[in-house]
Design a protein around this motif. Structure first.
Motif, PDB file in Angstrom:
ATOM      1  N   HIS A  62       0.937  -1.348  -0.127  1.00 27.84           N
ATOM      2  CA  HIS A  62       0.278   0.128   0.115  1.00 27.84           C
ATOM      3  C   HIS A  62       0.914   1.504  -0.156  1.00 27.84           C
ATOM      4  O   HIS A  62       0.317   2.314  -0.314  1.00 27.84           O
ATOM      5  N   THR A  63       2.129   1.020   0.149  1.00 28.17           N
ATOM      6  CA  THR A  63       2.960   2.352   0.148  1.00 28.17           C
ATOM      7  C   THR A  63       3.780   2.435  -1.031  1.00 28.17           C
ATOM      8  O   THR A  63       4.099   3.642  -1.456  1.00 28.17           O
ATOM      9  N   ASP A  64       3.983   1.457  -1.832  1.00 24.05           N
ATOM     10  CA  ASP A  64       4.832   1.308  -3.148  1.00 24.05           C
ATOM     11  C   ASP A  64       3.832   1.089  -4.319  1.00 24.05           C
ATOM     12  O   ASP A  64       3.799   1.670  -5.387  1.00 24.05           O
ATOM     13  N   CYS A  65       3.213  -0.094  -4.029  1.00 24.29           N
ATOM     14  CA  CYS A  65       2.693  -0.697  -5.321  1.00 24.29           C
ATOM     15  C   CYS A  65       1.433  -0.372  -5.671  1.00 24.29           C
ATOM     16  O   CYS A  65       1.201   0.318  -6.842  1.00 24.29           O
ATOM     17  N   LEU A  66       0.467   0.102  -4.671  1.00 26.96           N
ATOM     18  CA  LEU A  66      -0.828   0.810  -4.820  1.00 26.96           C
ATOM     19  C   LEU A  66      -0.493   2.308  -5.492  1.00 26.96           C
ATOM     20  O   LEU A  66      -1.436   2.727  -6.408  1.00 26.96           O
ATOM     21  N   LEU A  67       0.672   2.875  -4.786  1.00 25.38           N
ATOM     22  CA  LEU A  67       0.569   4.263  -5.374  1.00 25.38           C
ATOM     23  C   LEU A  67       1.289   4.429  -6.704  1.00 25.38           C
ATOM     24  O   LEU A  67       0.716   5.222  -7.464  1.00 25.38           O
ATOM     25  N   ASP A  68       2.282   3.460  -6.971  1.00 29.84           N
ATOM     26  CA  ASP A  68       2.587   3.474  -8.412  1.00 29.84           C
ATOM     27  C   ASP A  68       1.380   3.063  -9.450  1.00 29.84           C
ATOM     28  O   ASP A  68       1.514   3.492 -10.484  1.00 29.84           O
ATOM     29  N   LEU A  69       0.549   2.167  -8.995  1.00 30.19           N
ATOM     30  CA  LEU A  69      -0.430   1.935  -9.853  1.00 30.19           C
ATOM     31  C   LEU A  69      -1.252   2.925 -10.128  1.00 30.19           C
ATOM     32  O   LEU A  69      -1.815   3.241 -11.237  1.00 30.19           O
ATOM     33  N   ILE A  70      -1.582   3.723  -9.215  1.00 30.68           N
ATOM     34  CA  ILE A  70      -2.462   4.895  -9.166  1.00 30.68           C
ATOM     35  C   ILE A  70      -1.565   5.744 -10.334  1.00 30.68           C
ATOM     36  O   ILE A  70      -2.414   6.571 -11.215  1.00 30.68           O
ATOM     37  N   LYS A  71      -0.244   6.116 -10.042  1.00 31.77           N
ATOM     38  CA  LYS A  71       0.292   7.033 -10.920  1.00 31.77           C
ATOM     39  C   LYS A  71       0.342   6.539 -12.305  1.00 31.77           C
ATOM     40  O   LYS A  71       0.109   7.284 -13.213  1.00 31.77           O
ATOM     41  N   LEU A  72       0.587   5.403 -12.706  1.00 31.07           N
ATOM     42  CA  LEU A  72       0.328   4.524 -13.786  1.00 31.07           C
ATOM     43  C   LEU A  72      -1.120   4.797 -14.503  1.00 31.07           C
ATOM     44  O   LEU A  72      -1.220   5.163 -15.499  1.00 31.07           O
ATOM     45  N   ALA A  73      -2.059   5.000 -13.703  1.00 32.18           N
ATOM     46  CA  ALA A  73      -3.703   5.008 -14.008  1.00 32.18           C
ATOM     47  C   ALA A  73      -3.911   6.465 -14.668  1.00 32.18           C
ATOM     48  O   ALA A  73      -4.414   6.654 -15.769  1.00 32.18           O
ATOM     49  N   THR A  74      -3.055   7.467 -14.118  1.00 31.34           N
ATOM     50  CA  THR A  74      -3.291   8.987 -14.534  1.00 31.34           C
ATOM     51  C   THR A  74      -2.372   9.050 -15.854  1.00 31.34           C
ATOM     52  O   THR A  74      -2.433  10.102 -16.501  1.00 31.34           O
ATOM     53  N   PHE A  75      -1.598   8.085 -16.436  1.00 30.78           N
ATOM     54  CA  PHE A  75      -0.815   8.272 -17.800  1.00 30.78           C
ATOM     55  C   PHE A  75      -1.857   7.631 -18.797  1.00 30.78           C
ATOM     56  O   PHE A  75      -1.595   8.154 -20.025  1.00 30.78           O
ATOM     57  N   LEU A  76      -2.795   6.863 -18.295  1.00 32.79           N
ATOM     58  CA  LEU A  76      -3.576   5.995 -19.148  1.00 32.79           C
ATOM     59  C   LEU A  76      -4.780   6.940 -20.015  1.00 32.79           C
ATOM     60  O   LEU A  76      -5.441   7.400 -18.922  1.00 32.79           O
ATOM     61  N   PRO A  77      -4.935   7.023 -21.337  1.00 31.80           N
ATOM     62  CA  PRO A  77      -6.205   7.460 -21.725  1.00 31.80           C
ATOM     63  C   PRO A  77      -7.468   6.805 -21.730  1.00 31.80           C
ATOM     64  O   PRO A  77      -7.239   5.494 -21.190  1.00 31.80           O
ATOM     65  N   GLN A  78      -8.374   7.149 -21.983  1.00 32.32           N
ATOM     66  CA  GLN A  78      -9.698   6.524 -21.878  1.00 32.32           C
ATOM     67  C   GLN A  78     -10.010   5.180 -22.625  1.00 32.32           C
ATOM     68  O   GLN A  78     -10.406   4.181 -22.294  1.00 32.32           O
ATOM     69  N   LYS A  79      -9.271   5.305 -23.935  1.00 29.12           N
ATOM     70  CA  LYS A  79      -9.055   4.073 -24.864  1.00 29.12           C
ATOM     71  C   LYS A  79      -8.533   2.896 -24.227  1.00 29.12           C
ATOM     72  O   LYS A  79      -8.507   1.682 -24.671  1.00 29.12           O
ATOM     73  N   GLU A  80      -7.470   3.002 -23.265  1.00 34.50           N
ATOM     74  CA  GLU A  80      -6.683   2.038 -22.788  1.00 34.50           C
ATOM     75  C   GLU A  80      -7.508   1.232 -21.658  1.00 34.50           C
ATOM     76  O   GLU A  80      -6.963   0.709 -20.585  1.00 34.50           O
ATOM     77  N   ASP A  81      -8.472   0.546 -22.112  1.00 31.50           N
ATOM     78  CA  ASP A  81      -9.202  -0.119 -21.295  1.00 31.50           C
ATOM     79  C   ASP A  81      -8.870  -1.392 -20.942  1.00 31.50           C
ATOM     80  O   ASP A  81      -8.883  -2.047 -19.700  1.00 31.50           O
ATOM     81  N   ASN A  82      -7.977  -2.162 -21.689  1.00 31.44           N
ATOM     82  CA  ASN A  82      -7.320  -3.169 -21.599  1.00 31.44           C
ATOM     83  C   ASN A  82      -6.167  -3.200 -20.353  1.00 31.44           C
ATOM     84  O   ASN A  82      -6.296  -4.103 -19.509  1.00 31.44           O
ATOM     85  N   LEU A  83      -5.558  -2.338 -20.443  1.00 33.69           N
ATOM     86  CA  LEU A  83      -4.634  -2.203 -19.350  1.00 33.69           C
ATOM     87  C   LEU A  83      -5.332  -1.583 -17.926  1.00 33.69           C
ATOM     88  O   LEU A  83      -4.808  -2.103 -17.081  1.00 33.69           O
TER      89      LEU A  83
END
Length: 1001
Positions: free
Chosen positions: A726-747
């Motif tokens: 919850h201090t590394d993994c979840l935070l990095d996944l949230i950061k990754l999500a903010t890079f993904l456009p709406q069309k990247e539903d698969n990721l």
């Protein structure tokens, strides 16, 4: 170029120069100008040099005059036609004249050749009298010689020259120049040439020859021709000499080749003879060895008889003192001990209890059993010489049973040696025959030769022969299939077991390395399989050096099956490594294979190699750090969607195919690592059970309970593998999500599946008390987050996820809210909370205290659209939608229509008939025009995705109801909504749309 062609070219150039001089001397400038152009077109730039210099004089010919020359008409079409007819009529005569001229040239050439041969001195003298270079002044004087120096031309001479020039121009192919010349000569009729002495065929050339015979230019031209002739003759002679030398060199080379062939044949014959001699010597050596062994046995028996004779007895008495000792000499040249070493002493009295056979085999002991007080026994000359037979007779009389045993043992020993020799001869024959047999055996049956090849490799004494046979083993089948490779590898493993580590390293592994760049995939695949299966039969230091190098090269292979096999065999290889020196190299290979473009390779890596690396290396924390770094790096390397700074698209990334694939497989890797992460967290739990059983946590609990989390929240002990989630993994996944456009539903779906797996493995308490607060803060709803079960030390880190401006709020809603709805609240453990949260953001969004009231509705709708991609949430979504449809708020109804439009691609026909269409019909009958027109667009989306007749009929009925309103805006909305559906809908609805459009017109 031959002599004749050179002379002809020279004559042609001289004749052309003569014509140029004549035209310029007589002032026929138009003809000269036309001749210049035709010479240039014909590629005779050298002949046109004087004309170019003449017309380039700007004082004589101003540019405007040259332009008039270029634009002047040479002849009108009628004149050209007449000229063509007259030219055709004269063509036959011209060809006849040409043949006569060629005959004259041939005759004159022969006469000139005869003159050269008859008077060589005169020709040489004339050559020596003519200066080789006249210098600049003479060249200038020669250029100034013109036809006018011969005096004025008479009319008849001028007429003859004009006719000759015209004839030359026609013969040379300069027809336009000839026509210009005829037009320019106005005072004479050049078509009629009176029959006089000047009228001859090829007149200009004959005039020119006559002229040359009386001028100095003739001598110079003859000199140049003779010099060129001499040069060509010398070149011909040098070429002839060179040809002769090459022929001689060829003959010498052929002679040397024949000598070498004879020498090779002689050498081969000598080798065969020597091989035969070697075989004969081997056979003779074996015979001598047998004879030597027989003699050894006889000598041993004789020595025993001599010792007994010296003691005065035929055989020692058992009760005799043991001080009398017997020493036997080892005569076996193949024994490990020295041939002169002394055998172990044995008391003579013990011979009564030991057979002679034991002394013949075991009595010849190793050199380590000698004693200091041994007594040497020498062979008496009488016994070893002439009395040998008597001694043998006495021996057989005294010890008949022992002698019989000795004879049987000698016979058995000889039989064993004969059997060994025969086996070696068989192995030799087998090794010689196999390479010749293999190519003529059908490919599908070559594997039946494997036992023979293995036997020859294992037992042949010659290393070179074994290498050749091992090469045959690996090349037995050109492109072995899976079953054939399995058979070959089983043979290699059995061979490695029998021959030991050193021979496996020096004989089998080099063959693997030799095949590593083979053009056939199947052969490289065989190498990959051998790396994992042969590793257990070599020294440990070879496994992580040579074999790992082979695997590393196979990882770069172009064939998918080879890379997959490399991953599989690397997993087999890791437990055999003696240490962890090559850990980071192995980890690098693992990540390289995880990001392989082939899904087959990735599946093998995730299922086999990743668990092998974790279990072998024990560096899970390092693997996790590298994995998250690669995930974020793959996204950050991509360019932004928009370059407009400060916009939402400037934060979103335009992912390429390669980056999208890498992120996807690395998220899969993270999911595969989850069991290891959980188990490591459980194993490293720093808490001990308390005395209170109901509240006492147990380390073997399947999930992290509330009691664990309470102890963790105190922050008294470190628990890094638990906190990492919850201090590394979840935070990095949230950061990754903010890079993904709406069309990247698969990721986005891949991230959701990982979050659901975490919830399932870590338990409901962890999901509600740890994961949910983190995501609530990340979407901007930090006031709803409960930090009770989070240590104070990480509060600031989690709260740092809170959006800080309007752009970050939009990004949070667009990118993180779908993860919260689908991956956290969408868990089977908390679906009751999902409905409440959807109602909060969709139905209660206008309340004053709702944190989402200022957000854009579009992002909410897209988040719910993504939630609808998971079929299990459809019931929850449509229950909220009905609340919005029956609401009195027109904005909620319009949002419901927009949401129904967005959900159309993700539902089936049954849901569309039972839920979507009734809701749209209700909205379509609403009095608010915004609601009604929003429902029209939703009907169009349904028509676009469904071809069910019942659904189409309902849509037609509703469209008719909209058209009956008669408003222009409703009609426009209907047409716009249905036109989008035309390419995808049924013929029935398509005909309805066309009819509707025709009625509107």
């Amino acid at each position: 170029m031959g002599k004749g062609s050179i002379e002809e070219e020279g004559k042609w150039a001289s004749l052309c120069n003569c014509v140029v001089n004549f035209l310029l001397e007589e002032g026929y400038q138009l003809t000269a100008f036309e001749l210049l152009h035709e010479l240039l077109e014909d590629g005779r730039h050298d002949h046109a040099i004087r004309l170019k210099n003449y017309f380039s004089d700007s004082e004589m010919f101003p540019p405007d005059q040259i332009a008039r020359f270029n634009s002047s008409k040479v002849a009108d079409p009628q004149a050209l036609l007449e000229e063509k007819i007259s030219t055709e009529s004269k063509l036959a005569l011209t060809e006849y004249d040409l043949r006569l001229a060629q005959e004259d040239v041939t005759r004159l050439t022969l006469e000139l050749q005869k003159k050269k041969e008859s008077s060589p001195q005169e020709a040489n003298g004339s050559l020596s009298d003519v200066p080789l270079s006249d210098g600049p002044s003479n060249e200038k004087a020669k250029r100034e010689i013109t036809l006018s120096s011969l005096g004025p031309l008479k009319d008849a001479e001028k007429r003859d020259l004009n006719c000759a020039v015209k004839e030359y121009l026609l013969f040379a192919g300069y027809r336009l120049t000839a026509m210009t010349f005829i037009e320019e000569v106005t005072d004479q009729n050049l078509d009629i040439w009176p029959n006089n002495s000047a009228f001859v065929s090829d007149a200009l050339r004959r005039y020119y020859y006559q002229y040359l015979s009386s001028t100095s230019e003739a001598a110079e031209e003859k000199i140049s021709l003779l010099r060129e002739n001499e040069t060509l003759v010398k070149e011909k002679e040098s070429l002839s000499h060179e040809n002769d030398s090459l022929l001689k060199s060829k003959e010498l080379a052929e002679g040397q080749v024949s000598i070498l062939k004879r020498s090779l044949e002689t050498t081969q014959k000598d080798l065969k003879d020597k091989d035969k001699q070697v075989q004969d010597l081997k056979q003779a050596m074996e015979i001598q060895r047998k004879e030597l062994n027989d003699c050894r046995m006889e000598i041993t028996a004789l020595k025993m008889h001599i010792e007994s004779s010296r003691s005065g007895k035929a055989w020692p008495d058992p009760n005799e003192s043991e001080d009398t000792n017997l020493k036997l000499v080892d005569l076996d040249p193949y024994s490990n001990s020295d041939s002169n070493s002394i055998a172990t002493e044995e008391p003579l009295s013990s011979l009564t209890n030991k057979t002679v056979t034991e002394y013949s085999t075991n009595g010849i002991q190793s050199e380590g059993s000698e004693t200091s007080d041994s007594v040497s026994v020498t062979c008496n000359g009488d016994v070893c010489g002439g009395k040998k037979e008597d001694a043998q007779e006495v021996l057989f009389v005294s010890i008949p049973e022992e002698t019989e045993t000795l004879s049987e043992n000698v016979h058995s020993s000889n039989k064993e040696k004969d059997s060994h020799n025969m086996a070696m001869e068989t192995i030799q024959v087998l090794a010689d025959a196999l390479p010749k047999i293999v190519p003529y055996v059908l490919i599908n049956h070559r594997e039946e030769l494997l036992p023979l090849i293995m036997c020859a490799i294992e037992r042949h004494p010659d290393g070179n022969v074994r290498d050749s046979l091992t090469h045959t083993l690996f090349n037995l089948i050109k492109r072995p299939d899976e079953q054939q490779r399995r058979v070959i590898m089983d043979a290699c493993v059995n061979l490695a077991k029998n021959i030991g580590e050193m021979r496996t390293e020096t004989e089998l592994l080099p063959q693997c390395w030799e095949q590593i760049n083979h053009k056939n995939d199947e052969r490289r695949l065989l190498v990959a399989q051998s790396c994992g299966e042969l590793a257990g039969y070599v020294r440990p230091e070879i496994r992580d050096s040579l074999i790992l190098s082979i695997v590393q090269q196979l990882v770069e292979d172009t064939a998918t099956v080879v890379r997959e096999a490399a991953a599989h065999n690397l997993a087999l290889l890791l437990p055999l490594f003696p240490n962890f020196d090559k850990y980071f190299k192995v980890e690098e290979l693992m990540f390289q294979l995880v990001c392989d473009p082939s899904g087959l390779v990735v599946d093998t890596v995730l299922k086999e190699l990743v668990p092998a690396v974790i279990n072998w290396g024990g560096k899970l924390d390092h693997v996790l750090r590298v994995c998250l770094s690669h995930i974020l790096g793959s996204a950050q390397r991509c360019p932004p969607i928009s370059g407009v700074e400060g916009s939402v698209d400037s934060y979103l990334r335009a992912l390429g195919e390669r980056e999208r694939w890498n992120i996807d497989v690395l998220l899969r890797l993270l999911t595969e690592l989850l069991p290891f992460i959980y188990q490591k967290a459980v194993d490293t739990c720093p808490f001990t059970p308390s005395a209170d059983p109901p509240t006492s946590p147990k380390k073997d609990d399947l999930c992290f309970s509330t009691s664990f989390l309470k102890l963790y929240a105190t922050g008294h002990m470190e628990w890094p593998l638990f906190e990492w989630m919850h201090t590394d993994c979840l935070l990095d996944l949230i950061k990754l999500a903010t890079f993904l456009p709406q069309k990247e539903d698969n990721l986005r779906t891949r991230i959701v599946k990982y979050l659901l797996n975490v919830s399932e493995r870590y338990g409901k308490d962890y999901m509600e008390q740890i994961m949910l607060p983190v995501f609530l803060v990340a979407v901007g709803d930090g006031d709803s987050a409960d930090f009770t079960f989070l240590p104070l030390a990480i509060h600031s880190r989690v709260k740092g996820l809170q959006p800080k401006n309007m752009i970050s709020e939009r990004l949070a809603t667009m990118c993180v809210l779908p993860l919260l709805l689908s991956g956290i609240l969408g868990s089977p453990l908390t679906r009751d909370q999902l409905a409440a949260y959807l109602r909060k953001i969709l139905v209660q969004s206008k309340t004053r205290d709702n944190p989402f009231s200022s957000y854009h509705t579009t992002e909410f709708i897209d988040a719910v659209r993504f939630l609808c991609t998971f079929e299990e949430h459809h019931g929850t979504i449509f229950s909220i939608l009905w609340e919005m449809v029956v609401s009195s708020d027109p904005d909620l109804k319009a949002n419901a229509a927009a949401l129904l439009k967005a959900l159309a691609p993700y539902i089936d026909a049954k849901v569309a008939s039972t839920h979507v269409l009734p809701a749209l019909v209700t909205l379509g009958s609403d009095q608010n025009l915004n609601v009604k027109y929003a429902s029209i667009d939703a009907f169009g989306a349904v028509a676009q995705h469904f071809k069910n007749e019942m659904i189409v009929d309902k849509i037609k009925i509703q469209m008719d109801a909209f058209l009956e309103d008669g408003s222009h805006e409703a009609t426009t909305s209907v047409i716009r909504a249905l036109v989008v559906a035309v390419p995808h809908t049924t013929d029935k609805l398509r005909e309805y749309i066309l009819l509707m459009c025709s009625l509107i017109e």
